[in-house]
Design a protein around this motif. Sequence first.
Motif, PDB file in Angstrom:
ATOM      1  N   VAL A 195      45.742  37.546  51.356  1.00 38.97           N
ATOM      2  CA  VAL A 195      46.587  36.572  50.646  1.00 38.97           C
ATOM      3  C   VAL A 195      46.852  35.344  51.510  1.00 38.97           C
ATOM      4  CG1 VAL A 195      48.845  36.223  49.558  1.00 38.97           C
ATOM      5  CG2 VAL A 195      47.647  38.402  49.277  1.00 38.97           C
ATOM      6  N   ASN A 196      46.807  34.180  50.881  1.00 42.16           N
ATOM      7  CA  ASN A 196      47.148  32.919  51.521  1.00 42.16           C
ATOM      8  C   ASN A 196      48.516  33.064  52.204  1.00 42.16           C
ATOM      9  OD1 ASN A 196      47.967  30.279  52.091  1.00 42.16           O
ATOM     10  ND2 ASN A 196      47.021  29.442  50.243  1.00 42.16           N
ATOM     11  N   SER A 216      59.541  32.474  32.915  1.00 36.42           N
ATOM     12  CA  SER A 216      58.837  33.748  32.658  1.00 36.42           C
ATOM     13  C   SER A 216      57.332  33.651  32.859  1.00 36.42           C
ATOM     14  CB  SER A 216      59.130  34.271  31.238  1.00 36.42           C
ATOM     15  OG  SER A 216      60.489  34.574  31.092  1.00 36.42           O
ATOM     16  N   GLU A 217      56.868  32.596  33.511  1.00 41.47           N
ATOM     17  CA  GLU A 217      55.437  32.488  33.825  1.00 41.47           C
ATOM     18  C   GLU A 217      55.257  31.537  34.992  1.00 41.47           C
ATOM     19  OE1 GLU A 217      53.231  29.736  33.267  1.00 41.47           O
ATOM     20  OE2 GLU A 217      54.691  28.351  32.388  1.00 41.47           O
ATOM     21  N   ILE A 218      54.136  31.742  35.715  1.00 45.16           N
ATOM     22  CA  ILE A 218      53.839  30.863  36.843  1.00 45.16           C
ATOM     23  C   ILE A 218      52.363  30.997  37.191  1.00 45.16           C
ATOM     24  CG2 ILE A 218      54.266  32.513  38.727  1.00 45.16           C
ATOM     25  CD1 ILE A 218      55.830  30.190  40.123  1.00 45.16           C
ATOM     26  N   GLN A 219      51.777  29.931  37.761  1.00 46.02           N
ATOM     27  CA  GLN A 219      50.426  29.990  38.288  1.00 46.02           C
ATOM     28  C   GLN A 219      50.472  29.641  39.773  1.00 46.02           C
ATOM     29  OE1 GLN A 219      48.293  27.843  34.737  1.00 46.02           O
ATOM     30  NE2 GLN A 219      46.747  29.056  35.811  1.00 46.02           N
ATOM     31  N   LEU A 220      49.949  30.545  40.591  1.00 44.86           N
ATOM     32  CA  LEU A 220      49.988  30.398  42.043  1.00 44.86           C
ATOM     33  C   LEU A 220      48.600  29.968  42.522  1.00 44.86           C
ATOM     34  CD1 LEU A 220      52.039  33.631  42.839  1.00 44.86           C
ATOM     35  CD2 LEU A 220      52.892  31.317  42.377  1.00 44.86           C
ATOM     36  N   LYS A 221      48.447  28.696  42.820  1.00 44.53           N
ATOM     37  CA  LYS A 221      47.138  28.135  43.178  1.00 44.53           C
ATOM     38  C   LYS A 221      46.733  28.552  44.586  1.00 44.53           C
ATOM     39  CE  LYS A 221      47.866  24.078  40.231  1.00 44.53           C
ATOM     40  NZ  LYS A 221      46.896  24.418  39.204  1.00 44.53           N
ATOM     41  N   ASP A 222      45.409  28.644  44.803  1.00 46.47           N
ATOM     42  CA  ASP A 222      44.852  29.018  46.113  1.00 46.47           C
ATOM     43  C   ASP A 222      45.492  30.307  46.616  1.00 46.47           C
ATOM     44  OD1 ASP A 222      43.299  26.622  46.189  1.00 46.47           O
ATOM     45  OD2 ASP A 222      45.081  25.526  46.845  1.00 46.47           O
ATOM     46  N   PHE A 223      45.545  31.303  45.744  1.00 46.12           N
ATOM     47  CA  PHE A 223      46.310  32.510  46.062  1.00 46.12           C
ATOM     48  C   PHE A 223      45.640  33.337  47.158  1.00 46.12           C
ATOM     49  CE2 PHE A 223      47.517  36.968  45.423  1.00 46.12           C
ATOM     50  CZ  PHE A 223      48.883  36.843  45.605  1.00 46.12           C
ATOM     51  N   LEU A 224      44.347  33.555  47.036  1.00 45.51           N
ATOM     52  CA  LEU A 224      43.644  34.304  48.072  1.00 45.51           C
ATOM     53  C   LEU A 224      43.206  33.354  49.178  1.00 45.51           C
ATOM     54  CD1 LEU A 224      41.304  36.641  45.963  1.00 45.51           C
ATOM     55  CD2 LEU A 224      43.606  37.128  46.819  1.00 45.51           C
ATOM     56  N   GLU A 226      40.760  31.339  51.285  1.00 43.00           N
ATOM     57  CA  GLU A 226      39.571  30.674  50.749  1.00 43.00           C
ATOM     58  C   GLU A 226      38.295  31.452  51.040  1.00 43.00           C
ATOM     59  OE1 GLU A 226      37.151  28.245  48.727  1.00 43.00           O
ATOM     60  OE2 GLU A 226      39.348  28.204  48.699  1.00 43.00           O
ATOM     61  N   GLU A 227      38.148  31.968  52.261  1.00 39.50           N
ATOM     62  CA  GLU A 227      36.915  32.686  52.599  1.00 39.50           C
ATOM     63  C   GLU A 227      36.798  33.991  51.818  1.00 39.50           C
ATOM     64  OE1 GLU A 227      39.995  33.838  55.759  1.00 39.50           O
ATOM     65  OE2 GLU A 227      39.394  32.049  54.613  1.00 39.50           O
ATOM     66  N   LYS A 228      37.938  34.645  51.538  1.00 44.50           N
ATOM     67  CA  LYS A 228      37.923  35.891  50.759  1.00 44.50           C
ATOM     68  C   LYS A 228      37.551  35.597  49.309  1.00 44.50           C
ATOM     69  CE  LYS A 228      39.056  39.194  53.643  1.00 44.50           C
ATOM     70  NZ  LYS A 228      38.122  40.323  53.879  1.00 44.50           N
ATOM     71  N   PHE A 229      38.120  34.537  48.762  1.00 44.61           N
ATOM     72  CA  PHE A 229      37.812  34.190  47.369  1.00 44.61           C
ATOM     73  C   PHE A 229      36.327  33.876  47.215  1.00 44.61           C
ATOM     74  CE2 PHE A 229      37.334  31.232  43.847  1.00 44.61           C
ATOM     75  CZ  PHE A 229      37.963  31.933  42.831  1.00 44.61           C
ATOM     76  N   ASP A 374      39.984  28.496  39.136  1.00 44.31           N
ATOM     77  CA  ASP A 374      39.532  29.269  40.281  1.00 44.31           C
ATOM     78  C   ASP A 374      40.663  29.543  41.265  1.00 44.31           C
ATOM     79  OD1 ASP A 374      36.946  30.062  39.922  1.00 44.31           O
ATOM     80  OD2 ASP A 374      36.047  28.617  41.309  1.00 44.31           O
ATOM     81  N   ASN A 375      40.786  30.831  41.639  1.00 45.41           N
ATOM     82  CA  ASN A 375      41.734  31.265  42.672  1.00 45.41           C
ATOM     83  C   ASN A 375      43.176  30.895  42.353  1.00 45.41           C
ATOM     84  OD1 ASN A 375      42.461  32.581  44.993  1.00 45.41           O
ATOM     85  ND2 ASN A 375      41.813  30.952  46.385  1.00 45.41           N
ATOM     86  N   SER A 376      43.511  30.826  41.063  1.00 47.44           N
ATOM     87  CA  SER A 376      44.884  30.554  40.642  1.00 47.44           C
ATOM     88  C   SER A 376      45.419  31.803  39.939  1.00 47.44           C
ATOM     89  CB  SER A 376      44.916  29.352  39.698  1.00 47.44           C
ATOM     90  OG  SER A 376      46.239  29.074  39.287  1.00 47.44           O
TER      91      SER A 376
END
Length: 415
Positions: A195-196, A216-224, A226-229, A374-376
């Motif tokens: 995890v980032n 009640s909702e959210i988007q977490l950008k660049d979550f993983l 970068e190299e793992k994603f 991607d990755n969000s």
Amino acid sequence: MENLQRELMELNFHEKSNDLYKFKQSDDLKKITEPHISGLRSALFGRFRSWLGDVLQVELEPVVDISCAKYEYTDVLLCHDDELEGRRVAFILYLVPPWQRSDGGTLDLYTTDSNFHPQSIVKSLVPSLNTLILFEVSPVSFHQVSEVLTRDKCRLSLSGWFHGPSMERPPRHRGPPVPRSPHLPRDETLLLEWVNPVYLDISYQEQIQEEFEDSSEIQLKDFLKEEKFREVKEALRLTPIQWTKRGPSNKRCYEAASMNTLPQCVSACWELLCSESFFLLLSNFTGLRLHYLCPADDDDENKEEEKKDVRDAEATGSLTESANASREKAAREEYALDLVLPFCGADWQSEFGGFTCYVAKEEDEELLTVYPEDNSLALVYRDKETLKFVKHVNHKSLSDSANRAFYDFSFVYYE
């Protein structure tokens, strides 16, 4: 035919789009006064209706139900059975230019299994000018209009239903519930590996929880990391994973990965999302009690009592490819937390489909649309009256030869 086509093309058409379809449709034609439209309507619902009733030995009612549909590039009508109170026979009259199977837009008819679920396409009819299609509306009348693949033709048709006494329908079969699993016993080293780091900061987790509790909702950008994603994304694209189509087609249409064929890095990502440490992390993001170590709303005395008799939170999940118009029922529990982690390409556009829509039960209006990125990591908290679907992924995603693929990890977590 030419005059009929001309009158129809001059009508006002409305864009129709939901979990089941995307095309343009006219208003109901029962009051249209143009000579060729009204002439055909009178013929169909007059002498033709009487003849059809004699053939079927059914008393058809003089109910007029007719409209015009335009299907253009990437338009589609997914698998359904047309059953609605009073509908007895469906009809389609094609008014198309010369049409090939490669143009798409075929009328596909399905076989059914012993539970009256659509099984496989048994016949595929290519639209042809001045051809009238009729079929009986019944518990086994599953059909679809396949996606239109031609860019320069319009699939114009008149369609509707003749009405009569409804056929008896067998009880609807309910499939087995999706299996659930408790979390995997994995410690926080898994989080540190994947995890980032910004999302592991306690003060930032508090900000996320505050925002999530508001909406009640959210988007977490660049979550993983970068190299793992990138590693997982490349493995999904290049590894020969075994995919199995999930149905029945009137409820869902996507491919799920066979877990024992996943490359190591994809399995590790799966384990991350199922792990005990990740359940705790989600609890910090959302304020939900997904693990017994999470603080409860009760006082400290009650907390200690609860720990003695706690059942660990559970999750259901799948890794999917080509999510086409998937219509999923909300969980039987009162509330659930949806998680989606897409692997779709940095240039994925909303017109390709693949976005997740939430709608209130018995309502058409969308409550929320979550667009894949991607990755969000997308998190949505919903109740059992909220339904969701993934919009059909269409051929525009392949239009520039980019060879895009649409994958996601999709989980549901319960308190």
